[in-house]
Design a protein around this motif. Structure first.
Motif, PDB file in Angstrom:
ATOM      1  N   ALA A   1       0.833  -1.203   0.000  1.00  0.00           N
ATOM      2  CA  ALA A   1       0.000   0.000   0.000  1.00  0.00           C
ATOM      3  C   ALA A   1       0.872   1.259   0.000  1.00  0.00           C
ATOM      4  CB  ALA A   1      -0.914   0.017   1.221  1.00  0.00           C
ATOM      5  N   VAL A   2       0.206   2.378  -0.282  1.00  0.00           N
ATOM      6  CA  VAL A   2       0.832   3.698  -0.198  1.00  0.00           C
ATOM      7  C   VAL A   2      -0.099   4.560   0.642  1.00  0.00           C
ATOM      8  CG1 VAL A   2       1.618   5.714  -1.491  1.00  0.00           C
ATOM      9  CG2 VAL A   2       1.858   3.430  -2.487  1.00  0.00           C
ATOM     10  N   GLY A   3       0.448   5.161   1.700  1.00  0.00           N
ATOM     11  CA  GLY A   3      -0.331   6.048   2.547  1.00  0.00           C
ATOM     12  C   GLY A   3      -0.068   7.495   2.193  1.00  0.00           C
ATOM     13  N   VAL A   4      -1.095   8.317   2.304  1.00  0.00           N
ATOM     14  CA  VAL A   4      -0.979   9.753   2.037  1.00  0.00           C
ATOM     15  C   VAL A   4      -1.705  10.474   3.172  1.00  0.00           C
ATOM     16  CG1 VAL A   4      -1.499  11.627   0.421  1.00  0.00           C
ATOM     17  CG2 VAL A   4      -1.003   9.340  -0.457  1.00  0.00           C
ATOM     18  N   ARG A   5      -1.027  11.471   3.779  1.00  0.00           N
ATOM     19  CA  ARG A   5      -1.642  12.213   4.878  1.00  0.00           C
ATOM     20  C   ARG A   5      -1.296  13.688   4.788  1.00  0.00           C
ATOM     21  NH1 ARG A   5       2.195  10.478  10.041  1.00  0.00           N
ATOM     22  NH2 ARG A   5       4.005  11.678   9.362  1.00  0.00           N
ATOM     23  N   ASP A   6      -2.043  14.504   5.518  1.00  0.00           N
ATOM     24  CA  ASP A   6      -1.795  15.936   5.634  1.00  0.00           C
ATOM     25  C   ASP A   6      -0.566  16.134   6.517  1.00  0.00           C
ATOM     26  OD1 ASP A   6      -1.801  18.670   6.261  1.00  0.00           O
ATOM     27  OD2 ASP A   6      -3.962  18.741   6.550  1.00  0.00           O
ATOM     28  N   SER A   7       0.407  16.870   6.034  1.00  0.00           N
ATOM     29  CA  SER A   7       1.647  17.050   6.795  1.00  0.00           C
ATOM     30  C   SER A   7       1.431  17.835   8.089  1.00  0.00           C
ATOM     31  CB  SER A   7       2.712  17.744   5.937  1.00  0.00           C
ATOM     32  OG  SER A   7       2.287  19.046   5.583  1.00  0.00           O
ATOM     33  N   LYS A   8       0.340  18.582   8.198  1.00  0.00           N
ATOM     34  CA  LYS A   8       0.062  19.347   9.416  1.00  0.00           C
ATOM     35  C   LYS A   8      -0.658  18.514  10.475  1.00  0.00           C
ATOM     36  CE  LYS A   8      -2.242  22.581   7.294  1.00  0.00           C
ATOM     37  NZ  LYS A   8      -2.231  22.079   5.945  1.00  0.00           N
ATOM     38  N   ASP A   9      -1.175  17.348  10.089  1.00  0.00           N
ATOM     39  CA  ASP A   9      -1.977  16.522  11.010  1.00  0.00           C
ATOM     40  C   ASP A   9      -1.422  15.103  11.013  1.00  0.00           C
ATOM     41  OD1 ASP A   9      -3.900  15.548  12.690  1.00  0.00           O
ATOM     42  OD2 ASP A   9      -5.551  15.762  11.272  1.00  0.00           O
ATOM     43  N   LYS A  10      -0.250  14.940  11.587  1.00  0.00           N
ATOM     44  CA  LYS A  10       0.470  13.674  11.536  1.00  0.00           C
ATOM     45  C   LYS A  10      -0.250  12.535  12.259  1.00  0.00           C
ATOM     46  CE  LYS A  10       4.898  15.971  10.964  1.00  0.00           C
ATOM     47  NZ  LYS A  10       4.915  15.877   9.540  1.00  0.00           N
ATOM     48  N   THR A  11      -1.144  12.836  13.178  1.00  0.00           N
ATOM     49  CA  THR A  11      -1.888  11.788  13.868  1.00  0.00           C
ATOM     50  C   THR A  11      -3.303  11.633  13.314  1.00  0.00           C
ATOM     51  OG1 THR A  11      -2.623  13.304  15.591  1.00  0.00           O
ATOM     52  CG2 THR A  11      -0.569  12.096  16.002  1.00  0.00           C
ATOM     53  N   GLY A  12      -3.618  12.408  12.297  1.00  0.00           N
ATOM     54  CA  GLY A  12      -4.947  12.352  11.704  1.00  0.00           C
ATOM     55  C   GLY A  12      -5.080  11.202  10.717  1.00  0.00           C
ATOM     56  N   PRO A  13      -6.145  11.204   9.968  1.00  0.00           N
ATOM     57  CA  PRO A  13      -6.400  10.117   9.023  1.00  0.00           C
ATOM     58  C   PRO A  13      -5.426  10.125   7.853  1.00  0.00           C
ATOM     59  CG  PRO A  13      -8.004  11.857   8.722  1.00  0.00           C
ATOM     60  CD  PRO A  13      -7.178  12.227   9.934  1.00  0.00           C
ATOM     61  N   ALA A  14      -5.320   8.992   7.219  1.00  0.00           N
ATOM     62  CA  ALA A  14      -4.493   8.850   6.011  1.00  0.00           C
ATOM     63  C   ALA A  14      -5.330   8.184   4.934  1.00  0.00           C
ATOM     64  CB  ALA A  14      -3.250   8.010   6.310  1.00  0.00           C
ATOM     65  N   LEU A  15      -5.055   8.533   3.708  1.00  0.00           N
ATOM     66  CA  LEU A  15      -5.655   7.842   2.573  1.00  0.00           C
ATOM     67  C   LEU A  15      -4.736   6.682   2.208  1.00  0.00           C
ATOM     68  CD1 LEU A  15      -6.553  10.950   0.397  1.00  0.00           C
ATOM     69  CD2 LEU A  15      -8.099   9.610   1.824  1.00  0.00           C
ATOM     70  N   ILE A  16      -5.323   5.570   1.818  1.00  0.00           N
ATOM     71  CA  ILE A  16      -4.557   4.379   1.456  1.00  0.00           C
ATOM     72  C   ILE A  16      -4.844   4.049  -0.011  1.00  0.00           C
ATOM     73  CG2 ILE A  16      -4.132   1.954   1.954  1.00  0.00           C
ATOM     74  CD1 ILE A  16      -3.383   3.842   4.235  1.00  0.00           C
ATOM     75  N   PHE A  17      -3.780   3.856  -0.780  1.00  0.00           N
ATOM     76  CA  PHE A  17      -3.897   3.530  -2.197  1.00  0.00           C
ATOM     77  C   PHE A  17      -3.154   2.239  -2.498  1.00  0.00           C
ATOM     78  CE2 PHE A  17      -4.229   8.123  -1.903  1.00  0.00           C
ATOM     79  CZ  PHE A  17      -5.330   8.397  -2.695  1.00  0.00           C
ATOM     80  N   ALA A  18      -3.646   1.524  -3.478  1.00  0.00           N
ATOM     81  CA  ALA A  18      -2.880   0.401  -4.013  1.00  0.00           C
ATOM     82  C   ALA A  18      -1.669   0.994  -4.731  1.00  0.00           C
ATOM     83  CB  ALA A  18      -3.731  -0.410  -4.987  1.00  0.00           C
ATOM     84  N   PRO A  19      -0.514   0.346  -4.654  1.00  0.00           N
ATOM     85  CA  PRO A  19       0.680   0.908  -5.300  1.00  0.00           C
ATOM     86  C   PRO A  19       0.478   1.241  -6.778  1.00  0.00           C
ATOM     87  CG  PRO A  19       1.314  -0.856  -3.836  1.00  0.00           C
ATOM     88  CD  PRO A  19      -0.202  -0.868  -3.893  1.00  0.00           C
ATOM     89  N   ALA A  20      -0.187   0.386  -7.525  1.00  0.00           N
ATOM     90  CA  ALA A  20      -0.393   0.646  -8.957  1.00  0.00           C
ATOM     91  C   ALA A  20      -1.231   1.904  -9.174  1.00  0.00           C
ATOM     92  CB  ALA A  20      -1.049  -0.550  -9.628  1.00  0.00           C
ATOM     93  N   ASP A  21      -2.245   2.108  -8.337  1.00  0.00           N
ATOM     94  CA  ASP A  21      -3.084   3.305  -8.465  1.00  0.00           C
ATOM     95  C   ASP A  21      -2.286   4.562  -8.142  1.00  0.00           C
ATOM     96  OD1 ASP A  21      -5.252   1.685  -9.103  1.00  0.00           O
ATOM     97  OD2 ASP A  21      -6.001   1.652  -7.035  1.00  0.00           O
ATOM     98  N   TRP A  22      -1.469   4.501  -7.096  1.00  0.00           N
ATOM     99  CA  TRP A  22      -0.646   5.654  -6.723  1.00  0.00           C
ATOM    100  C   TRP A  22       0.353   5.991  -7.829  1.00  0.00           C
ATOM    101  CZ3 TRP A  22      -0.726   9.772  -3.977  1.00  0.00           C
ATOM    102  CH2 TRP A  22       0.445  10.500  -3.772  1.00  0.00           C
ATOM    103  N   HIS A  23       1.020   4.985  -8.368  1.00  0.00           N
ATOM    104  CA  HIS A  23       2.015   5.225  -9.422  1.00  0.00           C
ATOM    105  C   HIS A  23       1.355   5.774 -10.690  1.00  0.00           C
ATOM    106  CE1 HIS A  23       5.270   3.816  -7.016  1.00  0.00           C
ATOM    107  NE2 HIS A  23       4.669   2.653  -6.806  1.00  0.00           N
ATOM    108  N   ALA A  24       0.141   5.318 -10.991  1.00  0.00           N
ATOM    109  CA  ALA A  24      -0.581   5.858 -12.146  1.00  0.00           C
ATOM    110  C   ALA A  24      -0.931   7.331 -11.918  1.00  0.00           C
ATOM    111  CB  ALA A  24      -1.850   5.053 -12.405  1.00  0.00           C
ATOM    112  N   PHE A  25      -1.338   7.677 -10.701  1.00  0.00           N
ATOM    113  CA  PHE A  25      -1.640   9.073 -10.364  1.00  0.00           C
ATOM    114  C   PHE A  25      -0.396   9.945 -10.519  1.00  0.00           C
ATOM    115  CE2 PHE A  25      -1.372  12.329  -7.012  1.00  0.00           C
ATOM    116  CZ  PHE A  25      -2.380  13.180  -7.441  1.00  0.00           C
ATOM    117  N   VAL A  26       0.732   9.503  -9.962  1.00  0.00           N
ATOM    118  CA  VAL A  26       1.971  10.280 -10.045  1.00  0.00           C
ATOM    119  C   VAL A  26       2.415  10.443 -11.497  1.00  0.00           C
ATOM    120  CG1 VAL A  26       4.430  10.290  -9.445  1.00  0.00           C
ATOM    121  CG2 VAL A  26       2.719   9.717  -7.706  1.00  0.00           C
ATOM    122  N   ALA A  27       2.334   9.367 -12.273  1.00  0.00           N
ATOM    123  CA  ALA A  27       2.737   9.440 -13.680  1.00  0.00           C
ATOM    124  C   ALA A  27       1.844  10.411 -14.446  1.00  0.00           C
ATOM    125  CB  ALA A  27       2.685   8.057 -14.328  1.00  0.00           C
TER     126      ALA A  27
END
Length: 75
Positions: free
Chosen positions: A39-65
């Motif tokens: 998995a790949v986690g994504v979170r708000d840098s100001k809220d380190k203890t808050g929620p995170a979004l979780i993506f499948a690696p392939a979905d995250w890499h497609a988004f970045v590309a």
């Protein structure tokens, strides 16, 4: 923090989070990303203890590309 997504658990307690190399040192509106097994986690840098979004690696890499290739327009 352990999160459940699509029927499996993702443990983010030992994740190593990082900001984009494009983020400036004084930027306070960033997200952080962590690569964890399966998995790949994504979170708000100001809220380190808050929620995170979780993506499948392939979905995250497609988004970045797509972002790098201008898939979301340019400003």
């Amino acid at each position: 923090m352990e999160m459940a997504t699509k029927g499996f658990s993702v443990d983010l307690t030992q994740a190593t989070w990082f900001k984009s190399s494009k983020s400036g040192p004084n930027c306070d509106n960033c997200v952080e990303v962590a690569y964890v097994p399966g998995a790949v986690g994504v979170r708000d840098s100001k809220d380190k203890t808050g929620p995170a979004l979780i993506f499948a690696p392939a979905d995250w890499h497609a988004f970045v590309a797509s972002t790098r290739n201008g898939g979301f327009g340019s400003n």
